[in-house]
Motif scaffolding. Structure first.
Motif, mmCIF file in Angstrom:
data_model
loop_
_atom_site.group_PDB
_atom_site.id
_atom_site.type_symbol
_atom_site.label_atom_id
_atom_site.label_comp_id
_atom_site.label_asym_id
_atom_site.label_seq_id
_atom_site.Cartn_x
_atom_site.Cartn_y
_atom_site.Cartn_z
ATOM 1 N N MET A 189 -5.956 14.565 -2.358
ATOM 2 C CA MET A 189 -7.265 13.929 -2.294
ATOM 3 C C MET A 189 -7.264 12.514 -2.876
ATOM 4 S SD MET A 189 -9.397 17.343 -3.455
ATOM 5 C CE MET A 189 -10.976 16.549 -3.544
ATOM 6 N N VAL A 190 -6.183 12.142 -3.531
ATOM 7 C CA VAL A 190 -6.120 10.828 -4.173
ATOM 8 C C VAL A 190 -4.797 10.140 -3.832
ATOM 9 C CG1 VAL A 190 -7.616 11.509 -6.083
ATOM 10 C CG2 VAL A 190 -5.149 11.829 -6.276
ATOM 11 N N ARG A 191 -4.776 8.847 -4.033
ATOM 12 C CA ARG A 191 -3.568 8.063 -3.848
ATOM 13 C C ARG A 191 -3.596 6.893 -4.826
ATOM 14 N NH1 ARG A 191 -5.067 3.346 -1.677
ATOM 15 N NH2 ARG A 191 -6.868 3.252 -0.265
ATOM 16 N N ALA A 192 -2.450 6.252 -4.991
ATOM 17 C CA ALA A 192 -2.377 5.082 -5.851
ATOM 18 C C ALA A 192 -3.059 3.896 -5.167
ATOM 19 C CB ALA A 192 -0.919 4.740 -6.152
ATOM 20 N N PRO A 193 -3.662 2.989 -5.934
ATOM 21 C CA PRO A 193 -4.284 1.803 -5.324
ATOM 22 C C PRO A 193 -3.230 0.981 -4.580
ATOM 23 C CG PRO A 193 -4.949 2.042 -7.620
ATOM 24 C CD PRO A 193 -3.828 3.008 -7.394
ATOM 25 N N HIS A 194 -3.621 0.370 -3.459
ATOM 26 C CA HIS A 194 -2.689 -0.450 -2.704
ATOM 27 C C HIS A 194 -2.331 -1.705 -3.496
ATOM 28 C CE1 HIS A 194 -4.012 1.471 1.354
ATOM 29 N NE2 HIS A 194 -3.007 2.128 0.787
ATOM 30 N N LEU A 195 -1.047 -2.006 -3.545
ATOM 31 C CA LEU A 195 -0.563 -3.218 -4.215
ATOM 32 C C LEU A 195 -0.370 -4.354 -3.219
ATOM 33 C CD1 LEU A 195 2.031 -1.576 -6.629
ATOM 34 C CD2 LEU A 195 -0.281 -2.356 -7.158
ATOM 35 N N PHE A 196 -0.296 -4.020 -1.940
ATOM 36 C CA PHE A 196 -0.219 -5.046 -0.895
ATOM 37 C C PHE A 196 -0.734 -4.466 0.406
ATOM 38 C CE2 PHE A 196 4.056 -3.140 -1.384
ATOM 39 C CZ PHE A 196 4.205 -2.532 -0.161
ATOM 40 N N ARG A 197 -1.118 -5.343 1.317
ATOM 41 C CA ARG A 197 -1.630 -4.939 2.616
ATOM 42 C C ARG A 197 -0.560 -5.076 3.691
ATOM 43 N NH1 ARG A 197 -7.109 -4.450 2.655
ATOM 44 N NH2 ARG A 197 -8.244 -5.267 0.842
ATOM 45 N N ALA A 198 -0.853 -4.497 4.856
ATOM 46 C CA ALA A 198 0.062 -4.641 5.991
ATOM 47 C C ALA A 198 0.193 -6.118 6.353
ATOM 48 C CB ALA A 198 -0.452 -3.843 7.184
ATOM 49 N N GLY A 199 1.414 -6.575 6.583
ATOM 50 C CA GLY A 199 1.659 -7.962 6.944
ATOM 51 C C GLY A 199 1.960 -8.866 5.762
ATOM 52 N N ALA A 200 1.764 -8.361 4.546
ATOM 53 C CA ALA A 200 2.005 -9.178 3.356
ATOM 54 C C ALA A 200 3.505 -9.369 3.114
ATOM 55 C CB ALA A 200 1.359 -8.528 2.143
ATOM 56 N N GLN A 201 3.847 -10.490 2.509
ATOM 57 C CA GLN A 201 5.221 -10.732 2.092
ATOM 58 C C GLN A 201 5.469 -10.003 0.775
ATOM 59 O OE1 GLN A 201 7.854 -12.645 3.622
ATOM 60 N NE2 GLN A 201 6.438 -12.263 5.331
ATOM 61 N N VAL A 202 6.522 -9.220 0.724
ATOM 62 C CA VAL A 202 6.814 -8.432 -0.471
ATOM 63 C C VAL A 202 8.253 -8.669 -0.915
ATOM 64 C CG1 VAL A 202 5.147 -6.628 0.102
ATOM 65 C CG2 VAL A 202 7.508 -6.429 0.898
ATOM 66 N N LYS A 203 8.463 -8.405 -2.178
ATOM 67 C CA LYS A 203 9.805 -8.510 -2.752
ATOM 68 C C LYS A 203 10.564 -7.222 -2.466
ATOM 69 C CE LYS A 203 12.094 -9.124 -7.253
ATOM 70 N NZ LYS A 203 11.842 -9.304 -8.718
#
Length: 253
Positions: A189-203
């Motif tokens: 019923m729960v999940r961790a908050p998103h740290l980035f969105r689709a399409g974002a540049q990530v390390k």
């Protein structure tokens, strides 16, 4: 229906401070598999007493130490249209793939009689324990706070998904779907908050034996800590990895 007393309050308090989902998983795992027990019965009497005793014994043997649960086992009825041949010895058993958790079934087979038979009896195993129950509706994506739920006793076995009996496991997380007042909080019923969105540049950190390489890529979906995501690298290659607490995607090579 018979009730198996809960464990000591000290054990219950210790369990509450631990990871409730792991405890629930351990409880479910402990009730799986086959058990063998034989008992001589008078074929003219009802099979319910034999079945109830077998179930109570099985639940008592398999209850995981430290589980703050109060177990209740109830036995259903065979199809009234069945006409079983007399049998001097009936063997209860747990069918392959079945488990003593929630609504399930128990097998009964004649192992000593002129005519062999095998039937299945519906049973229900309830596991009452502490959980956190929502006091108001929570919209998808909303962050849960300690004021959103109150502690209460619920049937853990009403659903196969583990309950989250420790508030540290859900406070600050996000509702993965519409949550309704009265629901007990469970893992799905729960999940961790998103740290980035689709399409974002990530390390992206790629690790192998004795080395680690850091680069950048484009997230193909939103991701939160602990999520499994796919990343498109600069050369077009798609890699999969796990999102770390700081948003870095760790890829094992």
């Amino acid at each position: 229906m018979r009730s198996i007393p809960h464990l000591s309050s000290a054990l219950a308090r210790t369990a509450l401070r631990g990871a409730a989902p792991l405890m629930a998983a351990a409880c479910i795992a402990g009730f799986t598999g086959q058990a063998v027990a034989q008992a001589a019965v008078d074929p003219s009497v009802d099979l319910a007493p034999l079945t109830q005793q077998w179930l109570d014994d099985a639940v008592s043997r398999n209850q995981t130490a430290g589980m703050p649960l109060r177990m209740e086992v109830s036995v259903g009825a065979l199809d009234s249209r069945l006409r079983l041949a007399p049998c001097a010895k009936v063997e209860p058993y747990l069918p392959v793939g079945a488990r003593l958790w929630g609504r399930t079934r128990l097998g009964l087979r004649c192992v000593q009689g002129a005519t062999a038979w095998n039937v299945f009896l519906p049973v229900t195993v309830k596991a009452y324990g502490p959980a956190w129950v929502l006091t108001s509706n929570v919209a998808p994506g909303a962050v849960l706070t300690a004021n959103d739920a109150t502690e209460a006793e619920v049937d853990w076995a009403a659903d196969n998904t583990p309950v989250m009996a420790n508030p540290d496991l859900w406070v600050g997380l996000v509702a993965s779907r519409q949550l309704v007042v009265g629901q007990a909080l469970r893992q799905n019923m729960v999940r961790a908050p998103h740290l980035f969105r689709a399409g974002a540049q990530v390390k992206v950190m790629a690790q192998g034996p004795g080395y680690a390489v850091t680069s950048a890529g484009q997230a193909m979906s939103a991701g939160g800590a602990g999520d499994s995501v796919r990343i498109r690298m600069a050369n077009g290659r798609i890699v999969g990895g796990i999102v770390g607490a700081d948003g870095t995607v760790e890829v094992a090579l």
